[in-house]
Design a protein around this motif. Structure first.
Motif, PDB file in Angstrom:
ATOM      1  N   ASP A  90       0.832  -1.195   0.000  1.00  0.00           N
ATOM      2  CA  ASP A  90       0.000   0.000   0.000  1.00  0.00           C
ATOM      3  C   ASP A  90       0.872   1.252   0.000  1.00  0.00           C
ATOM      4  OD1 ASP A  90      -3.128  -0.794   0.998  1.00  0.00           O
ATOM      5  OD2 ASP A  90      -1.568  -2.286   1.302  1.00  0.00           O
ATOM      6  N   ALA A  91       2.010   1.185   0.679  1.00  0.00           N
ATOM      7  CA  ALA A  91       2.879   2.361   0.774  1.00  0.00           C
ATOM      8  C   ALA A  91       4.316   1.929   1.000  1.00  0.00           C
ATOM      9  CB  ALA A  91       2.433   3.278   1.904  1.00  0.00           C
ATOM     10  N   VAL A  92       5.248   2.786   0.536  1.00  0.00           N
ATOM     11  CA  VAL A  92       6.688   2.601   0.732  1.00  0.00           C
ATOM     12  C   VAL A  92       7.229   3.867   1.360  1.00  0.00           C
ATOM     13  CG1 VAL A  92       8.904   2.099  -0.343  1.00  0.00           C
ATOM     14  CG2 VAL A  92       6.819   1.126  -1.300  1.00  0.00           C
ATOM     15  N   LEU A  93       7.914   3.736   2.500  1.00  0.00           N
ATOM     16  CA  LEU A  93       8.504   4.880   3.191  1.00  0.00           C
ATOM     17  C   LEU A  93      10.000   4.890   2.938  1.00  0.00           C
ATOM     18  CD1 LEU A  93       5.786   4.247   4.746  1.00  0.00           C
ATOM     19  CD2 LEU A  93       6.834   5.358   6.698  1.00  0.00           C
ATOM     20  N   VAL A 133       6.389   7.658   0.052  1.00  0.00           N
ATOM     21  CA  VAL A 133       6.651   8.694   1.045  1.00  0.00           C
ATOM     22  C   VAL A 133       8.152   8.944   1.062  1.00  0.00           C
ATOM     23  CG1 VAL A 133       6.430   9.381   3.462  1.00  0.00           C
ATOM     24  CG2 VAL A 133       4.707   7.873   2.428  1.00  0.00           C
ATOM     25  N   ALA A 134       8.559  10.171   0.779  1.00  0.00           N
ATOM     26  CA  ALA A 134       9.974  10.558   0.841  1.00  0.00           C
ATOM     27  C   ALA A 134      10.149  11.490   2.025  1.00  0.00           C
ATOM     28  CB  ALA A 134      10.411  11.235  -0.452  1.00  0.00           C
ATOM     29  N   VAL A 141       4.533  13.044  -0.148  1.00  0.00           N
ATOM     30  CA  VAL A 141       3.704  11.845  -0.278  1.00  0.00           C
ATOM     31  C   VAL A 141       3.020  11.902  -1.630  1.00  0.00           C
ATOM     32  CG1 VAL A 141       1.750  10.550   0.654  1.00  0.00           C
ATOM     33  CG2 VAL A 141       3.268  11.794   2.218  1.00  0.00           C
ATOM     34  N   THR A 142       3.111  10.825  -2.425  1.00  0.00           N
ATOM     35  CA  THR A 142       2.451  10.827  -3.722  1.00  0.00           C
ATOM     36  C   THR A 142       1.881   9.458  -4.049  1.00  0.00           C
ATOM     37  OG1 THR A 142       2.693  11.263  -6.102  1.00  0.00           O
ATOM     38  CG2 THR A 142       4.616  10.355  -4.957  1.00  0.00           C
TER      39      THR A 142
END
Length: 244
Positions: A90-93, A133-134, A141-142
């Motif tokens: 779902d997301a990568v930080l 997320v950078a 966040v994109t």
């Protein structure tokens, strides 16, 4: 909880079976939450990391009902991008150097101060299917189409353990069935605001474990504030336009 070492492929498969069972029970109960996995903190330095990620890929191919948050670049490069596509998180930080390491191009180690811009991050989000997320002085966040810039935070957050707290807060929000882009932007706001509050109230000597409690306090304060349902002031949303 699965028995055995944390970084152990059989334990991953056992946890996946328990996760699927929990997801079924949630669905049957009508509850709104989700089972959420957080992968990455402490994984990079393990010699078993590749085996664990292979096992995780295998379980994700069979069942993707659980939400997945990945903390870190998984080594960077084309192989890591393919791995992320297979895992379908779902997301990568990422910190900024990790973000650069995932960009297409010849293998290289990004130097100090290397940056990935909003278009780069959006392209990575589209390629992997994950919200990216950078982390940095301004968190970005994109989802590949929209960009959230979160300007909460404090330089004291650039310390060991703060990123783990951010990953945990985001996984917790995703487990509450908040969509991944909103969960990521809110997690950055909560942890950033909590870091500023700790720096103000406790000085520079605060510990990373105190950050989680402070983030919880920030969320309670935010929920207690009456007002329209819109992002807090330090969170701004922008469209992201493809170069194509």
């Amino acid at each position: 909880a699965p028995a055995g070492p944390e970084l152990d492929p059989p334990a991953i498969r056992e946890a996946a079976a328990a996760s699927a069972q929990m997801a079924r029970k949630l669905a049957e109960s009508g509850a709104s939450g989700r089972v959420a996995w957080l992968v990455g903190p402490g994984l990079g330095g393990s010699p078993q990391a590749g085996q664990v990620l292979d096992a995780l890929e295998e379980t994700r191919q069979a069942d993707r009902s659980a939400a997945l948050v990945v903390d870190g670049s998984l080594g960077g490069g084309e192989r890591a991008r393919r791995r992320l596509q297979a895992l379908s998180p779902d997301a990568v930080l990422l910190n900024r150097a990790e973000a650069v390491s995932l960009l297409p191009g010849p293998g290289w180690t990004p130097g100090r101060g290397a940056q990935a811009d909003a278009a780069d991050l959006a392209a990575l989000a589209r390629e992997t299917g994950a919200v990216v997320v950078a982390k940095g002085a301004r968190d970005l966040v994109t989802d590949g189409v929209r960009l959230w810039a979160v300007e909460a935070g404090h330089p004291g957050l650039a310390r060991h353990g703060s990123g783990d707290v951010l990953a945990g807060v985001m996984a917790g929000l995703v487990a509450q069935a908040l969509p991944a882009p909103e969960a990521a932007a809110l997690a950055c706001y909560l942890v950033g605001t909590a870091g500023s509050a700790l720096a103000r109230d406790a000085g520079p000597g605060w510990l990373s474990r105190e950050l989680l409690d402070a983030a919880g306090g920030t969320l309670r304060d935010l929920l207690a504030e009456p007002g329209p349902e819109e992002p807090p002031g330090p969170v701004r949303e922008f469209p992201v336009f493809s170069a194509e």
